[in-house]
Design a protein around this motif. Structure first.
Motif, short mmCIF file in Angstrom:
data_model
loop_
_atom_site.label_atom_id
_atom_site.label_comp_id
_atom_site.label_asym_id
_atom_site.label_seq_id
_atom_site.Cartn_x
_atom_site.Cartn_y
_atom_site.Cartn_z
N ALA A 1 -2.95 -2.35 -4.38
CA ALA A 1 -3.27 -1.63 -3.16
C ALA A 1 -4.78 -1.43 -2.97
CB ALA A 1 -2.55 -0.28 -3.14
N SER A 2 -5.46 -0.97 -4.01
CA SER A 2 -6.90 -0.71 -3.90
C SER A 2 -7.67 -1.98 -3.58
CB SER A 2 -7.43 -0.08 -5.19
OG SER A 2 -6.88 1.20 -5.38
N GLN A 3 -7.29 -3.08 -4.21
CA GLN A 3 -7.97 -4.35 -3.96
C GLN A 3 -7.71 -4.86 -2.55
OE1 GLN A 3 -10.24 -5.70 -6.11
NE2 GLN A 3 -10.71 -6.91 -4.30
N ILE A 4 -6.49 -4.65 -2.06
CA ILE A 4 -6.16 -5.04 -0.69
C ILE A 4 -7.07 -4.31 0.29
CG2 ILE A 4 -4.42 -4.81 1.14
CD1 ILE A 4 -2.30 -5.30 -1.10
N VAL B 1 0.83 -1.21 0.00
CA VAL B 1 0.00 0.00 0.00
C VAL B 1 0.87 1.26 0.00
CG1 VAL B 1 -1.61 1.34 1.41
CG2 VAL B 1 -2.00 -1.10 1.07
N GLU B 2 1.92 1.25 0.82
CA GLU B 2 2.80 2.42 0.93
C GLU B 2 3.49 2.71 -0.40
OE1 GLU B 2 6.15 4.19 4.02
OE2 GLU B 2 5.95 2.02 3.79
N ASN B 3 3.84 1.66 -1.13
CA ASN B 3 4.54 1.83 -2.41
C ASN B 3 3.59 1.94 -3.60
OD1 ASN B 3 7.13 1.71 -1.20
ND2 ASN B 3 7.01 -0.52 -1.12
N GLU B 4 2.29 2.09 -3.30
CA GLU B 4 1.27 2.29 -4.32
C GLU B 4 1.27 1.17 -5.36
OE1 GLU B 4 1.42 6.25 -5.89
OE2 GLU B 4 1.25 7.17 -3.92
N GLY C 1 1.94 16.22 7.49
CA GLY C 1 2.77 15.33 8.29
C GLY C 1 2.29 13.90 8.22
N LEU C 2 1.22 13.63 7.50
CA LEU C 2 0.68 12.28 7.39
C LEU C 2 0.43 11.95 5.92
CD1 LEU C 2 -1.99 12.29 10.23
CD2 LEU C 2 0.19 11.10 10.25
N SER C 3 0.93 10.84 5.48
CA SER C 3 0.65 10.40 4.12
C SER C 3 -0.63 9.58 4.13
CB SER C 3 1.80 9.55 3.59
OG SER C 3 1.92 8.36 4.34
N ARG C 4 -1.23 9.42 2.97
CA ARG C 4 -2.41 8.58 2.84
C ARG C 4 -2.08 7.16 3.30
NH1 ARG C 4 -7.90 8.07 2.67
NH2 ARG C 4 -8.38 6.00 1.85
N ALA C 5 -0.86 6.73 3.04
CA ALA C 5 -0.45 5.37 3.41
C ALA C 5 -0.50 5.14 4.92
CB ALA C 5 0.95 5.08 2.88
N ALA C 6 -0.27 6.20 5.71
CA ALA C 6 -0.33 6.05 7.17
C ALA C 6 -1.75 5.70 7.60
CB ALA C 6 0.14 7.33 7.85
N TYR C 7 -2.71 6.35 6.98
CA TYR C 7 -4.11 6.04 7.29
C TYR C 7 -4.45 4.61 6.88
CZ TYR C 7 -9.18 5.99 6.92
OH TYR C 7 -10.50 5.64 7.03
N GLU C 8 -4.01 4.22 5.68
CA GLU C 8 -4.31 2.88 5.20
C GLU C 8 -3.60 1.82 6.03
OE1 GLU C 8 -3.39 3.47 1.05
OE2 GLU C 8 -5.50 3.86 0.59
N ALA C 9 -2.39 2.14 6.52
CA ALA C 9 -1.69 1.21 7.41
C ALA C 9 -2.48 1.01 8.70
CB ALA C 9 -0.29 1.74 7.73
N ALA C 10 -3.07 2.09 9.21
CA ALA C 10 -3.90 1.98 10.41
C ALA C 10 -5.11 1.10 10.15
CB ALA C 10 -4.34 3.37 10.87
#
Length: 314
Positions: A30-33, A23-26, A120-129
Motif C-alpha cells: 500500500a505505501s509503495q503504491i 490500500v483498503e486492506n492495508e 465517518g471516514l477511514s484513511r483508505a477513503a482519502y487514499e482512494a480519492a
C-alpha cells in the motif's frame, strides 16, 4: 505491482479497483503504491457531499454525474457506507442507487466502509480519492455517512464541501450544531418543493450572518434532485468555489493544511502499528492478571511499552 500501477494510470478501471482494494486492506504494497502515484495527484476537484440520512445524497450525485458527463468530465465517486460488523465491508451499497453509471468508461463508483473511523471516514477513503486523482478523474465525489459533529473529517479531504439539508427533517436544528456551519462551502436545500424550504433557507442565511463576513459566503442552492431541478445552479456553485480556491489565500492555506495532514496521518498510522506489535509482545496472562488485581495500573504498563519503543527508536 508496477504493471498494475501503469494500467491504472492509463485509466483501466479494473486496475484502479485493484489498487484501491490493496490500500483498503492495508496490503504490504500500500505505501509503495501511494508513493508511486503521489506525483500524479493534485489535479482533481474533490467534493465532499454530506447530510442527514434520507437527504437524497445519492440521487443528487446521480444527477450531478449526468451534468458533468455532458461537460466531458471524468468522474470518480467514493460512497462511504457504515461498516458491517460481520464482514467488515460496506453495507448500504450506494452504487445500486447510481447503477445507471456504474459501467460507463468515464465514471468509477466505489463503496467503502468506515472501518470504525469516528469521523465517518477511514484513511483508505482519502487514499482512494488520491488514487482516482492520479488516474485521471477530473471530479471526485466523496459521499459520507450522515451528518454530525464527528463528520467534520470531510473538510480534511475535500476541496469543496456540500452540506445537504431537507425541509421538515429537523435540519434547521442540525445545522446549528458546532462545527457543521464551518465545514460547508455550499448549502444545498434538497427536496425544495416541500413546505418549509423557504424558512430553512432564511434560517441558514441568519446563521451565516451571525458568523460574520468572509471572503467566501457559502451560497444556498435549492434542488429537487429527483426531477433534476437546480443541478445546473449547483454545478455553477461548485465551479465558482473551485475558482475561488485557486485564486485566494484561503485556498493556499487549505492546500498547505492538507499536505501537513497527509504526513501527520501517515506518522500516526505507522506509530500505531509499532505500538500494537509491542503491546502484543508484552500482553501475556501474568500481565493481565496483574492489571485485573490492580497490582499494576495500565498507565504504568503503557509508559513502560512506550519507553521500550522510543529507547530503541522506531
Amino acid at each position: 505491482m508496477d504493471h498494475l500501477v501503469e494500467k491504472a494510470l492509463e485509466g483501466d478501471h479494473r486496475a484502479i479497483a485493484r489498487l484501491i482494494s490493496l490500500v483498503e486492506n492495508e496490503s504490504p504494497f500500500a505505501s509503495q503504491i501511494m508513493a508511486n502515484l503521489y506525483a500524479h495527484t493534485g489535479k482533481a476537484h474533490i467534493i465532499g457531499v454530506t447530510g442527514s440520512p434520507g437527504a437524497g445524497k445519492s440521487t443528487l450525485l446521480d444527477k450531478l454525474i449526468d451534468n458533468l458527463k455532458r461537460m466531458e468530465k471524468k468522474i470518480g465517486v467514493i460512497a462511504v457506507d457504515p461498516t458491517s460488523p460481520f464482514s467488515g465491508g460496506a453495507i448500504l451499497g450506494d452504487r445500486l442507487r447510481m447503477q445507471s453509471h456504474a459501467l460507463e468508461p468515464d465514471v468509477f463508483i466505489r463503496s467503502m466502509g468506515t472501518r470504525g473511523s469516528l469521523g465517518g471516514l477511514s484513511r483508505a477513503a482519502y487514499e482512494a480519492a488520491m488514487i482516482l486523482d492520479a488516474c485521471g478523474k477530473d471530479v471526485i465525489f466523496i459521499e459520507t455517512v450522515g451528518v454530525g459533529q464527528s463528520e467534520v473529517d470531510i473538510v480534511k479531504i475535500a476541496d469543496t464541501v456540500c452540506l445537504l439539508l431537507v425541509p421538515g427533517m429537523g435540519d434547521d436544528v442540525q445545522v446549528m450544531k458546532a462545527g457543521i456551519m464551518e465545514i460547508a462551502d455550499i448549502f444545498v436545500i434538497n427536496k425544495a418543493d416541500r413546505d418549509g424550504a423557504d424558512r430553512l433557507e432564511a434560517e441558514v442565511n441568519i446563521m451565516l450572518d451571525l458568523y460574520g463576513s468572509k471572503a467566501w459566503r457559502p451560497p444556498i442552492v435549492k434542488t429537487v434532485a429527483e426531477r433534476g431541478e437546480g443541478i445546473d445552479a449547483l454545478c455553477k456553485a461548485l465551479a465558482d468555489h473551485k475558482k475561488y480556491l485557486s485564486e485566494s489565500e484561503e485556498g493556499k492555506k487549505r492546500f498547505i493544511s492538507r499536505i501537513k495532514m497527509e504526513v501527520e496521518e501517515i506518522l500516526r498510522r505507522e506509530i500505531a502499528k509499532v505500538v500494537e506489535e509491542k503491546w502484543k509482545e508484552n500482553c501475556d496472562d501474568n500481565l493481565i492478571r496483574s492489571l485485573a488485581s490492580r497490582s499494576i495500573d495500565p498507565y504504568t504498563v503503557a509508559g513502560k511499552i512506550l519507553g521500550e519503543i522510543f529507547s530503541r527508536g522506531l
